[in-house]
Design a protein around this motif. Structure first.
Motif, PDB file in Angstrom:
ATOM      1  N   ILE A  67     -10.676 -46.699  -0.598  1.00 43.32           N
ATOM      2  CA  ILE A  67      -9.435 -46.128  -1.141  1.00 43.32           C
ATOM      3  C   ILE A  67      -8.212 -46.856  -0.578  1.00 43.32           C
ATOM      4  O   ILE A  67      -7.198 -46.994  -1.258  1.00 43.32           O
ATOM      5  CB  ILE A  67      -9.374 -44.616  -0.858  1.00 43.32           C
ATOM      6  N   ALA A  68      -8.323 -47.338   0.657  1.00 40.53           N
ATOM      7  CA  ALA A  68      -7.216 -48.056   1.298  1.00 40.53           C
ATOM      8  C   ALA A  68      -7.223 -49.512   0.827  1.00 40.53           C
ATOM      9  O   ALA A  68      -7.723 -50.410   1.501  1.00 40.53           O
ATOM     10  CB  ALA A  68      -7.347 -47.970   2.813  1.00 40.53           C
ATOM     11  N   ILE A  69      -6.666 -49.740  -0.338  1.00 42.64           N
ATOM     12  CA  ILE A  69      -6.606 -51.088  -0.900  1.00 42.64           C
ATOM     13  C   ILE A  69      -5.654 -51.928  -0.050  1.00 42.64           C
ATOM     14  O   ILE A  69      -4.548 -51.474   0.276  1.00 42.64           O
ATOM     15  CB  ILE A  69      -6.126 -51.042  -2.368  1.00 42.64           C
ATOM     16  N   PRO A  70      -6.069 -53.137   0.322  1.00 40.91           N
ATOM     17  CA  PRO A  70      -5.215 -53.974   1.176  1.00 40.91           C
ATOM     18  C   PRO A  70      -3.855 -54.290   0.553  1.00 40.91           C
ATOM     19  O   PRO A  70      -3.764 -54.529  -0.653  1.00 40.91           O
ATOM     20  CB  PRO A  70      -6.018 -55.266   1.352  1.00 40.91           C
ATOM     21  N   ASN A  71      -2.843 -54.259   1.379  1.00 36.81           N
ATOM     22  CA  ASN A  71      -1.505 -54.630   0.925  1.00 36.81           C
ATOM     23  C   ASN A  71      -1.364 -56.145   0.818  1.00 36.81           C
ATOM     24  O   ASN A  71      -0.757 -56.648  -0.109  1.00 36.81           O
ATOM     25  CB  ASN A  71      -0.433 -54.078   1.869  1.00 36.81           C
ATOM     26  N   GLU A  72      -1.875 -56.813   1.819  1.00 35.79           N
ATOM     27  CA  GLU A  72      -1.797 -58.283   1.855  1.00 35.79           C
ATOM     28  C   GLU A  72      -3.109 -58.847   1.336  1.00 35.79           C
ATOM     29  O   GLU A  72      -4.155 -58.626   1.934  1.00 35.79           O
ATOM     30  CB  GLU A  72      -1.553 -58.777   3.278  1.00 35.79           C
ATOM     31  N   ILE A  73      -3.033 -59.582   0.229  1.00 38.39           N
ATOM     32  CA  ILE A  73      -4.277 -60.161  -0.272  1.00 38.39           C
ATOM     33  C   ILE A  73      -4.380 -61.666  -0.007  1.00 38.39           C
ATOM     34  O   ILE A  73      -5.447 -62.225  -0.125  1.00 38.39           O
ATOM     35  CB  ILE A  73      -4.486 -59.832  -1.759  1.00 38.39           C
ATOM     36  N   PHE A  74      -3.260 -62.259   0.378  1.00 43.21           N
ATOM     37  CA  PHE A  74      -3.264 -63.697   0.682  1.00 43.21           C
ATOM     38  C   PHE A  74      -2.879 -63.930   2.132  1.00 43.21           C
ATOM     39  O   PHE A  74      -2.147 -63.139   2.731  1.00 43.21           O
ATOM     40  CB  PHE A  74      -2.269 -64.454  -0.215  1.00 43.21           C
ATOM     41  N   GLU A  98      -8.121 -59.019   5.688  1.00 37.06           N
ATOM     42  CA  GLU A  98      -8.127 -57.615   5.261  1.00 37.06           C
ATOM     43  C   GLU A  98      -8.755 -57.478   3.867  1.00 37.06           C
ATOM     44  O   GLU A  98      -9.572 -56.585   3.625  1.00 37.06           O
ATOM     45  CB  GLU A  98      -6.698 -57.078   5.265  1.00 37.06           C
ATOM     46  N   LEU A  99      -8.396 -58.369   2.961  1.00 35.58           N
ATOM     47  CA  LEU A  99      -8.953 -58.322   1.612  1.00 35.58           C
ATOM     48  C   LEU A  99     -10.439 -58.667   1.628  1.00 35.58           C
ATOM     49  O   LEU A  99     -11.245 -58.012   0.951  1.00 35.58           O
ATOM     50  CB  LEU A  99      -8.211 -59.270   0.679  1.00 35.58           C
ATOM     51  N   ARG A 135      -5.265 -61.197  -9.639  1.00 30.99           N
ATOM     52  CA  ARG A 135      -4.164 -61.696  -8.793  1.00 30.99           C
ATOM     53  C   ARG A 135      -4.624 -62.893  -7.979  1.00 30.99           C
ATOM     54  O   ARG A 135      -3.864 -63.856  -7.796  1.00 30.99           O
ATOM     55  CB  ARG A 135      -3.641 -60.584  -7.894  1.00 30.99           C
ATOM     56  N   LEU A 136      -5.857 -62.839  -7.488  1.00 30.98           N
ATOM     57  CA  LEU A 136      -6.396 -63.989  -6.749  1.00 30.98           C
ATOM     58  C   LEU A 136      -6.492 -65.199  -7.672  1.00 30.98           C
ATOM     59  O   LEU A 136      -6.083 -66.309  -7.315  1.00 30.98           O
ATOM     60  CB  LEU A 136      -7.782 -63.673  -6.181  1.00 30.98           C
TER      61      LEU A 136
END
Length: 160
Positions: A152-159, A118-119, A104-105
């Protein structure tokens, strides 16, 4: 003669107990695969995990984002593929998730994007986990360490 027989029985018991103990990760890999394959895997795994921190931090820089996202995706893909061959399931599962995120990045290359804080923090946790996995194999631990629960808590916002 009785004493000798007792000694043999004790020796056999000790030998059986030692056989029951699980083999460490490295020894098991060496037993199952060619030594050159294991050495190459560990060398490449070490080099690639050594690059992760700098590449991850560079995701916050718009001038470094494109190259870093591409390289991170390549690294996680390569680790995943090699780990699949060696049947190292925990590493495969983690790298599959991270490869999806880095895809995705990578898809935003050329768009002036940067990764969210966060990412970046999450990826740094992943890098620590990967280093831990490498340490576990090299130290011939019986099992790979437990996944850091924060991963386990994958970030929702990656950008950003």
């Amino acid at each position: 003669m009785k004493y000798f027989t007792k000694f043999n029985l004790n020796f056999v018991t000790i030998w059986q107990k030692s056989k029951e103990q699980k083999m460490g990760l490295l020894k098991q890999l060496e037993a199952d695969y060619d030594l050159d394959i294991i050495e190459d895997y560990l060398t490449h795994f070490g080099v690639m995990t050594g690059l992760l921190d700098k590449l991850i931090v560079n995701l916050s820089r718009d001038d470094e984002f494109d190259a870093s996202s591409y390289e991170l995706n390549r690294i996680f893909h390569n680790i995943k593929t090699a780990s699949e061959y060696l049947k190292l399931s925990p590493i495969v599962k983690l790298t599959t998730i991270v490869e999806d995120i880095t895809n995705r990045l990578k898809s935003r290359r050329g768009a002036g994007a940067t990764a969210s804080n966060e990412l970046i923090d999450w990826l740094l946790l992943v890098a620590d986990q990967m280093q831990g996995y490498l340490d576990d194999i090299e130290n011939d631990e019986i099992y790979l360490r437990i996944l850091n629960p924060k991963i386990i808590a994958i970030p929702n916002e990656i950008f950003n």
